[in-house]
Motif scaffolding. Structure first.
Motif: not given
Length: 191
Positions: A133-152
């Motif tokens: 499930e590489l694509v799901a993991v990379v999409m998820g970790t990327t979204l997690g990074m964006m959720l933390a960093n975009v508000p910053a």
């Protein structure tokens, strides 16, 4: 869907107070151009986490399920301990801003800052845990990074002053510790 959602949550929480989040705050304060900074964070994260996910998939195949369970379990426990150590932003990670522009500086700085970082190591572990499930993991970790960093990028110091990073890190450490113990005990549908 589990791999995507779990990866998103783990990385979003793990990224709180991380050096790349501090880097996002610093770049936003310096350049005051959110669009190229956000796009740069996204590109750097996709590239970095895709590579980390590929390594995680290879590790899963090379080790086999029994050894992998121990590696991932101990890795999650190590991540729990690492979450309790606060990050500092290194000055050299932001050099070269004149040469590459806002977008290029952000891509280079974020890609380098993520090398060997908690969220990159977590991506390796998640890709190993969710083999296939590489694509799901990379999409998820990327979204997690964006959720933390975009508000910053948008809110800057105001958020950092109101949210206790010590509490966020303690919660993330607790989650990683529970995951590590459950993995080592082979509880549930972990493998």
């Amino acid at each position: 869907m589990e791999a995507f959602l779990f990866s998103t949550g783990i990385v979003a929480l793990g990224e709180m107070g991380d050096k790349t989040q501090l880097l996002a705050l610093m770049l936003a304060a310096r350049f005051r151009k959110p669009a190229p900074i956000i796009l740069g964070i996204f590109v750097a994260t996709v590239l970095n986490h895709a590579a980390a996910g590929a390594v995680g998939g290879w590790v899963a195949q090379a080790l086999g399920p029994n050894v992998l369970r121990w590696v991932i379990g101990l890795g999650f426990l190590a991540m729990a301990a690492w979450m309790l150590i606060p990050d500092k932003l290194d000055e050299e990670e932001t050099s070269g801003t004149q040469r590459f522009g806002v977008f290029g500086t952000t891509v280079v700085a974020f890609f380098l800052a993520e090398m060997g970082d908690k969220t990159q190591i977590a991506t390796v572990a998640l890709a190993a845990r969710y083999t296939g499930e590489l694509v799901a993991v990379v999409m998820g970790t990327t979204l997690g990074m964006m959720l933390a960093n975009v508000p910053a990028v948008f809110l800057g110091d105001a958020v950092a002053k109101k949210v206790s990073m010590t509490l966020v890190h303690a919660i993330a450490a607790g989650i990683f510790a529970v995951l590590g113990i459950l993995t080592l005990l082979n509880v549930g549908r972990l493998f």
